[in-house]
Design an enzyme around this catalytic site. Structure first.
Site, PDB file in Angstrom:
ATOM      1  CB  CYS A  32      -0.901  -0.003   1.231  1.00  0.00           C
ATOM      2  SG  CYS A  32      -2.009   1.427   1.310  1.00  0.00           S
ATOM      3  CB  CYS A  49      -2.193   4.008   7.969  1.00  0.00           C
ATOM      4  SG  CYS A  49      -3.209   4.743   6.675  1.00  0.00           S
ATOM      5  CB  CYS A 108      -1.654  -0.089   8.119  1.00  0.00           C
ATOM      6  SG  CYS A 108      -2.171  -1.222   6.826  1.00  0.00           S
ATOM      7  CB  CYS A 166     -15.976  -7.467   5.066  1.00  0.00           C
ATOM      8  SG  CYS A 166     -17.326  -7.368   6.264  1.00  0.00           S
ATOM      9  CB  CYS A 172     -19.453  -4.712   3.618  1.00  0.00           C
ATOM     10  SG  CYS A 172     -18.745  -3.127   4.112  1.00  0.00           S
ATOM     11  CB  CYS A 218     -19.611  -0.040   7.676  1.00  0.00           C
ATOM     12  SG  CYS A 218     -18.557  -0.887   8.856  1.00  0.00           S
ATOM     13  NE  ARG A 260     -19.167  -6.224  11.924  1.00  0.00           N
ATOM     14  CZ  ARG A 260     -19.572  -5.392  10.964  1.00  0.00           C
ATOM     15  NH1 ARG A 260     -18.735  -4.534  10.451  1.00  0.00           N
ATOM     16  NH2 ARG A 260     -20.789  -5.444  10.519  1.00  0.00           N
TER      17      ARG A 260
END
Length: 406
Positions: free
Chosen positions: A65, A69, A72, A109, A142, A202, A272
């Protein structure tokens, strides 16, 4: 406690909490913890009974990626030893989803690392959504693909997506300390795009990154303003090879207080428990079911979770039941908007928000790039000392030839 009686009354009437009340929940003592859980549990049971919704993550594209972040394991510069692979084909993703659905998951998901999808990526995910829905009647899907450009949310909805996940993660005031390659406002914009397209929104948070109580309250109140159908609560897994590798700030008691605060602030929203529950809640996971009405089944994106069979046994032993595909997740007053729940006029199938989904770059959520973990013993460990014995990298399931942990 008069405070808890007040919070229960407000939760049953859907009255908003004050910031002082939310902070007071986080400030309760260990001696008061079971009273806090019992009080929040009354609100949870009022709106969601004893049902637990199961969600299953499929990591469509892992690692590499370009975003930075700090939490992550898939970030730019990460040296975490995670699986790295490019896009799964629709049939591969559908096969991966089938394992979770067989275990009782109601929602799949679909997550992909990256800043956000190209139009070609949206085409790929659209084909995957159609493949999963063609083979599994009634399944919720999702998508969690990062920051959305104009028109992409609408295309995902047309392809059959029920929801879109994008987590705020932390407060606006501290967001710049964990990420520099995009902004808090970018994340808010993506959640709003999903809402506007008729997708069930979400969006959640990551706890344990060194934030203050005030930061936690700020992000939960901001989420309440965005009005998602689902709020995934992730607990940071400090992955070796990431900047937050030594941020071991959470205890099981702290996690329960955070979940209780989220339940009181968002009484009628799907809460969740996402990435990190096994690592940080450990043997107190069953108590968390009295606060949250939704969990992820099995593994996360880049880390192993509790075995799916153990999840199901935990739910049953705690006196809860798995929510069926024919049951509506959200309370009646929240049902009926585009893609917000079963029977919605605009989505393709039922939906009820989810980290759902996943939370690209959210670290969990959907499981998340933050990790998940295996259960392990956890003695007293000095703050900041790494617990690599509690973190296991995912080596099976999506992107591998080995059977998943579902």
């Amino acid at each position: 406690m008069d405070l808890l009686n007040t919070l229960v009354d407000k939760g049953l009437r859907r009255e908003p909490l004050s910031r002082a009340e939310a902070l007071a929940v986080l400030g309760t003592s260990d001696e008061e913890l079971l009273d806090v859980v019992a009080a929040a549990g009354k609100v949870r049971r009022h709106w969601f009974g004893r049902r637990v919704k199961l969600n299953y993550l499929v990591n469509l594209k892992s690692g590499l990626c370009p975003e930075d972040c700090s939490y992550c394991s898939q970030r730019l510069g990460s040296t975490a030893g995670i699986l790295k692979y490019t896009w799964l084909k629709p049939d591969e993703a559908s096969e991966a989803a089938a394992a979770g659905l067989a275990g009782g998951a109601k929602r799949v998901c679909l997550v992909a690392s990256g800043r956000g999808p190209t139009d070609r990526d949206v085409d790929r995910v659209s084909d995957t959504i159609k493949a999963i829905k063609d083979q599994n009647e009634g399944v919720e899907v999702c998508a969690c693909l990062g920051l959305l450009s104009d028109g992409q949310a609408e295309r995902l909805r047309e392809a059959g997506a029920d929801a879109y996940n994008h987590n705020l993660n932390t407060s606006e005031a501290t967001y710049g300390e964990i990420t520099s390659t995009h902004t808090y406002a970018d994340r808010v914009d993506t959640v709003q795009k999903a809402h506007a397209a008729g997708l069930s929104a979400c969006s959640g948070l990551i706890a344990g990154m060194g934030e203050s109580d005030e930061d936690l309250v700020d992000v939960v109140f901001a989420l309440r303003e965005l009005d998602p159908d689902s709020v995934p609560v992730n607990f940071l897994i400090p992955f070796e090879g990431t900047p937050l590798a030594k941020e071991w700030n959470l205890t099981p008691q702290r996690c329960l207080r955070i979940l209780a605060m989220v339940r009181f602030v968002c009484p009628d929203i799907e809460v969740r428990i996402a990435g990190g529950r096994e690592v940080h809640l450990r043997t107190m996971q069953p108590l968390a079911l009295h606060l949250a009405n939704s969990i992820f089944l099995g593994d996360y994106l880049t880390s192993e979770g509790q075995a799916g069979k153990a999840d199901l046994e935990m739910i049953a032993d705690a006196g809860f039941e798995v929510e069926g595909a024919d049951q509506v997740t959200l309370p009646e007053h929240r049902v009926g908007g585009c893609g917000t729940q079963e029977g919605a006029e605009c989505g393709s199938h039922e939906s009820s928000g989810a980290v759902g989904g996943c939370g690209s770059h959210a670290g969990a959520g959907c499981g998340s790039h933050a990790g998940g973990g295996v259960c392990g013993s956890a003695g007293e460990v000095p703050a900041g000392e790494a617990r690599t014995d509690l973190v296991a990298v995912r080596r099976r399931g999506a992107g591998t030839d080995l059977a998943p942990n579902a």
